[in-house]
Design an enzyme around this catalytic site. Structure first.
Site, PDB file in Angstrom:
ATOM      1  N   ARG A 237       5.424  -8.023  39.387  1.00 18.31           N
ATOM      2  CA  ARG A 237       4.454  -7.901  38.304  1.00 18.31           C
ATOM      3  C   ARG A 237       3.828  -6.509  38.321  1.00 18.31           C
ATOM      4  NH1 ARG A 237       0.200 -10.180  39.041  1.00 18.31           N
ATOM      5  NH2 ARG A 237       0.584 -10.885  41.169  1.00 18.31           N
TER       6      ARG A 237
ATOM      7  N   LYS B 121       3.197 -15.924  34.662  1.00 21.55           N
ATOM      8  CA  LYS B 121       1.810 -15.664  35.008  1.00 21.55           C
ATOM      9  C   LYS B 121       0.973 -15.357  33.755  1.00 21.55           C
ATOM     10  CE  LYS B 121       1.138 -16.316  39.498  1.00 21.55           C
ATOM     11  NZ  LYS B 121       2.265 -16.713  40.261  1.00 21.55           N
TER      12      LYS B 121
ATOM     13  N   HIS C 170      -4.572 -21.749  41.585  1.00 26.98           N
ATOM     14  CA  HIS C 170      -3.348 -21.076  42.044  1.00 26.98           C
ATOM     15  C   HIS C 170      -2.944 -21.746  43.354  1.00 26.98           C
ATOM     16  CE1 HIS C 170      -1.175 -17.163  43.382  1.00 26.98           C
ATOM     17  NE2 HIS C 170      -0.398 -17.891  42.610  1.00 26.98           N
TER      18      HIS C 170
ATOM     19  N   SER D 199       0.023 -14.472  46.979  1.00 32.02           N
ATOM     20  CA  SER D 199       1.470 -14.283  47.052  1.00 32.02           C
ATOM     21  C   SER D 199       1.939 -14.082  48.488  1.00 32.02           C
ATOM     22  CB  SER D 199       1.841 -13.057  46.211  1.00 32.02           C
ATOM     23  OG  SER D 199       3.229 -12.944  46.176  1.00 32.02           O
TER      24      SER D 199
ATOM     25  N   LYS E 132       2.825 -20.929  49.735  1.00 32.29           N
ATOM     26  CA  LYS E 132       2.650 -22.061  48.816  1.00 32.29           C
ATOM     27  C   LYS E 132       3.975 -22.764  48.543  1.00 32.29           C
ATOM     28  CE  LYS E 132       0.844 -19.635  45.459  1.00 32.29           C
ATOM     29  NZ  LYS E 132       0.869 -18.354  46.154  1.00 32.29           N
ATOM     30  N   THR E 133       4.970 -21.976  48.123  1.00 33.06           N
ATOM     31  CA  THR E 133       6.253 -22.581  47.743  1.00 33.06           C
ATOM     32  C   THR E 133       6.949 -23.159  48.978  1.00 33.06           C
ATOM     33  OG1 THR E 133       6.449 -21.053  45.904  1.00 33.06           O
ATOM     34  CG2 THR E 133       8.486 -22.102  46.644  1.00 33.06           C
TER      35      THR E 133
ATOM     36  N   ASP F 107       3.107 -23.780  42.359  1.00 33.99           N
ATOM     37  CA  ASP F 107       2.306 -22.574  42.136  1.00 33.99           C
ATOM     38  C   ASP F 107       1.021 -22.730  41.317  1.00 33.99           C
ATOM     39  OD1 ASP F 107       2.238 -19.720  42.679  1.00 33.99           O
ATOM     40  OD2 ASP F 107       2.553 -19.416  40.550  1.00 33.99           O
TER      41      ASP F 107
ATOM     42  N   ARG G 243      13.976 -13.262  44.120  1.00 33.22           N
ATOM     43  CA  ARG G 243      13.405 -14.535  43.668  1.00 33.22           C
ATOM     44  C   ARG G 243      14.467 -15.444  43.095  1.00 33.22           C
ATOM     45  NH1 ARG G 243       7.704 -15.961  43.994  1.00 33.22           N
ATOM     46  NH2 ARG G 243       6.684 -14.016  44.487  1.00 33.22           N
TER      47      ARG G 243
HETATM   48  P1  ATP Z   1       4.053 -16.484  45.400  1.00 34.55           P
HETATM   49  O1  ATP Z   1       2.664 -16.755  44.880  1.00 34.55           O
HETATM   50  O2  ATP Z   1       4.398 -15.032  45.302  1.00 34.55           O
HETATM   51  O3  ATP Z   1       5.081 -17.386  44.830  1.00 34.55           O
HETATM   52  P2  ATP Z   1       4.010 -18.112  47.853  1.00 34.55           P
HETATM   53  O4  ATP Z   1       2.621 -18.376  48.358  1.00 34.55           O
HETATM   54  O5  ATP Z   1       4.685 -19.207  47.147  1.00 34.55           O
HETATM   55  O6  ATP Z   1       3.996 -16.732  47.014  1.00 34.55           O
HETATM   56  P3  ATP Z   1       6.256 -18.244  49.600  1.00 34.55           P
HETATM   57  O7  ATP Z   1       7.283 -18.023  48.536  1.00 34.55           O
HETATM   58  O8  ATP Z   1       6.108 -19.625  50.126  1.00 34.55           O
HETATM   59  O9  ATP Z   1       4.852 -17.672  49.122  1.00 34.55           O
HETATM   60  O10 ATP Z   1       6.557 -17.204  50.743  1.00 34.55           O
HETATM   61  C1  ATP Z   1       6.263 -17.341  52.108  1.00 34.55           C
HETATM   62  C2  ATP Z   1       7.313 -16.530  52.845  1.00 34.55           C
HETATM   63  O11 ATP Z   1       6.951 -16.362  54.204  1.00 34.55           O
HETATM   64  C3  ATP Z   1       8.657 -17.246  52.826  1.00 34.55           C
HETATM   65  O12 ATP Z   1       9.658 -16.278  52.694  1.00 34.55           O
HETATM   66  C4  ATP Z   1       8.686 -17.907  54.221  1.00 34.55           C
HETATM   67  O13 ATP Z   1       9.986 -18.100  54.698  1.00 34.55           O
HETATM   68  C5  ATP Z   1       7.957 -16.881  55.069  1.00 34.55           C
HETATM   69  N1  ATP Z   1       7.285 -17.405  56.274  1.00 34.55           N
HETATM   70  C6  ATP Z   1       7.490 -16.964  57.527  1.00 34.55           C
HETATM   71  N2  ATP Z   1       6.709 -17.604  58.401  1.00 34.55           N
HETATM   72  C7  ATP Z   1       5.959 -18.476  57.700  1.00 34.55           C
HETATM   73  C8  ATP Z   1       4.951 -19.432  58.070  1.00 34.55           C
HETATM   74  N3  ATP Z   1       4.556 -19.588  59.319  1.00 34.55           N
HETATM   75  N4  ATP Z   1       4.413 -20.174  57.078  1.00 34.55           N
HETATM   76  C9  ATP Z   1       4.785 -19.988  55.798  1.00 34.55           C
HETATM   77  N5  ATP Z   1       5.726 -19.102  55.397  1.00 34.55           N
HETATM   78  C10 ATP Z   1       6.318 -18.348  56.339  1.00 34.55           C
HETATM   79 MN    MN Z   2       5.471 -19.344  45.210  1.00 31.50          MN
END
Ligand code: ATP
Ligand code: MN
Length: 537
Positions: free
Chosen positions: A61, A202, A222, A240, A244-245, A259, A324
């Site tokens: 973004r 978004k 969020h 980010s 979360k995901t 999300d 992604r």
């Molecule tokens: P966005 O808002 O950008 O979608 P998000 O909060 O969904 O972000 P994720 O896509 O879940 O974030 O990314 C977390 C990343 O960190 C993943 O690539 C995951 O494999 C990695 N990771 C490594 N260690 C951990 C941990 N202990 N807990 C969570 N995620 C971890």
């Molecule tokens: Mn996500």
């Protein structure tokens, strides 16, 4: 104009200024959009049947190029500032006209879908794009109407998407050639100069963050969400990259969404109909559900292949670290349908603390809940940038500042009301560093984070002993059945204890400074939840 596909007979593009389109492809199926993309040379299939495309110049973004039209409706309702930058209506109108001229004689792909899985709040979204894969993205991410529903579909919001169109900042009022502009009065978003699909998703999230709290008394969040076998709902707030995901995809729980959610009187609901997962270092072993969702229908962005194959090399981040994949939520095995759940029983605040200072899990008091929600702390690690070794602290209020058009106190007050009424458990989870800061320590093992969350959800962390962090005042368990005890107290994981204390103090100072802007409005209970900074003698 030629037209094909499924549409409401009453719908036409002339009414939105697009009377000179070559062919308007209305609501093509996934398969047709994939085929079009390949025919146009814009993408290829991977060995698992997913479509892989490159988004072009932008692979993330562009928050500095996002604007909101300042007019009678928004002047006194939007929280103007660095995030919500105003732009005059005349520039919006001018750019809209320029985009329609740019699209004339071209083919467009229209995808109509809805946001909000709770029928009381449904929002009709029409995306018109010059790119077939952007229409595929919209179909993956929003809630897909049936063919019959499409025949009577009416949109509330229009997204006009022209990545190939470039603004002229000298005359168009933008910062540079790319832009995303929201017009709340005309219920239209225009996107130009950037093909990063996240702008579409978004953009609509920003719309819901404006309309739902003000007009429907729904708290927009969020966060990701999932639901247990006992129908207990959990939500995971986080900026980010905090997890979360990743953490909401849990084989033992039904996925509600990854999300964006709303919290209404009768429970929570997903805004979306799909997921948008990070792909960096994706493995089947660590993230089986996401890995397996990368199949026909899924759209991969900016990935690389092993040379000479169509096998994705998820470790290759040459194009971007932000690789992604978007996919309809039903490609996750245990997604629930519809994407709704009851009032949350557990709330997790995810933070990726690159200082390695915060405990991997702690339980928050009501005052701490508000303090940490308003603070919205995480850290960005510089990663690939040469010469940068220090993590960058980020305070993004309500864990989502870039998407929040209203004053953050509005969301915080709505959360406080709901907390008072429903008494959920609130947990702070550090998915970031342990054993030292970024550069010295390592990222918390994903399997440990998952295990701690599982214990919290099972209620097992109610039965163990807690210690209080001397600086942050956080209560953290000193034992958790499925995780080694020593990781629970962050200070224990550092070899140099003085270095730990210094870092903790340094982070605490940043918290206190950041909170100054919220202090006047915050209750005493919230203010008292601030970390205690040691005074140097
Ligand atoms: P966005 O808002 O950008 O979608 P998000 O909060 O969904 O972000 P994720 O896509 O879940 O974030 O990314 C977390 C990343 O960190 C993943 O690539 C995951 O494999 C990695 N990771 C490594 N260690 C951990 C941990 N202990 N807990 C969570 N995620 C971890
Ligand atoms: Mn996500």
């Amino acid at each position: 104009m030629n037209e094909s596909g499924i549409k409401n007979p009453q719908a036409n593009l002339s009414s939105v200024g697009l009377g000179n389109i070559k062919t308007a492809y209305w609501n093509l199926s996934q398969t047709e959009l994939i085929e079009k993309t390949i025919q146009l040379g814009q993408g290829v299939l991977t060995d698992t049947g997913a479509l892989a495309i490159d988004t072009g110049e932008f692979t993330g973004r562009a928050p500095k190029d996002k604007f909101i039209v300042k007019d009678a409706k928004t002047a006194n309702t939007v929280f103007w500032g660095e995030v919500n930058q105003p732009i005059e209506e005349k520039y919006f109108d001018q750019l809209y006209t320029k985009i329609t001229a740019y699209l004339s004689g071209k083919d467009v792909f229209i995808k109509e879908a809805t946001a909000c899985a709770n029928k009381n709040y449904k929002l009709g979204v029409r995306v018109i794009s010059e790119l077939p894969w952007a229409a595929l993205f919209a179909g993956n991410m929003f809630i897909r109407p049936t063919a019959d529903e499409l025949k009577t579909f009416q949109h509330d919001w229009l997204v006009l998407h022209a990545p190939g169109f470039k603004a002229d900042p000298k005359v168009d009022g933008t910062r540079q050639h790319n832009f995303a502009i929201l017009n709340f009065s005309k219920k239209t978003i225009i996107i130009g100069g950037s093909g990063y699909t996240g702008e579409i998703k978004k953009g609509i999230f920003t719309v819901l963050n404006y309309e739902l709290p003000q007009e429907k008394n729904v708290l927009s969040m969020h966060c990701s969400a999932n639901i247990g076998k006992e129908k207990d709902t959990a939500v995971f707030f986080g900026l980010s990259g905090t997890g979360k995901t990743t953490l909401s995809a849990d084989p033992n729980r039904g996925l509600i969404g990854d999300d964006e959610h709303g919290w209404a009187d009768d429970g929570i609901f997903n805004f979306e109909g799909g997921c948008y997962a990070k792909c960096v270092d994706l493995t089947e072993e660590k993230e089986p559900q996401i890995f397996r969702a990368v199949q026909f229908g899924a759209l991969l962005e900016n990935i690389n292949f092993y040379p000479g194959t169509r096998k994705v090399d998820y470790t290759n981040i040459k194009k971007t670290e932000n690789t992604r994949v978007s996919y309809p939520i039903h490609l996750i095995d245990n997604a629930v349908e519809p994407s709704v759940g009851g009032i949350p029983k557990n709330i997790f605040f995810l933070t990726c603390d690159a200082f390695g200072v915060l405990p991997p899990i702690s339980k928050l008091t009501p005052g701490q809940t508000m303090y940490w929600f308003l603070s919205g702390y995480t850290a960005k690690v510089a990663g690939t940038e040469a010469g940068i070794t220090e993590p960058k602290t980020t305070f993004s209020t309500c864990f989502g500042a870039p998407f929040l058009p209203l004053n953050p106190n509005k969301y915080a007050e709505m959360l406080a009301e709901r907390m008072k009424k429903h008494n959920a458990n609130v947990w702070l989870v550090n998915t970031g560093w342990t054993g030292g800061s970024y550069g010295v320590g390592s990222r918390m093992k994903l399997s440990y984070t998952r295990a701690m969350i599982t214990e919290a959800l099972k209620g097992d962390l109610e039965k163990v002993k807690y210690e209080t962090h001397p600086v942050f005042g956080l209560a953290f368990p000193t034992n958790c059945p499925t995780v080694p005890d020593e990781v629970l107290n962050p200070r224990n994981t550092w070899t140099d204890k003085n270095a730990y204390d210094d870092k903790a103090n340094e982070l605490a100072k940043q918290f206190v400074k950041n909170f100054e802007k919220f202090a006047a409005h915050a209750s005493e209970e919230t203010r008292n939840a601030a970390p205690k900074v040691a005074q140097s003698v």
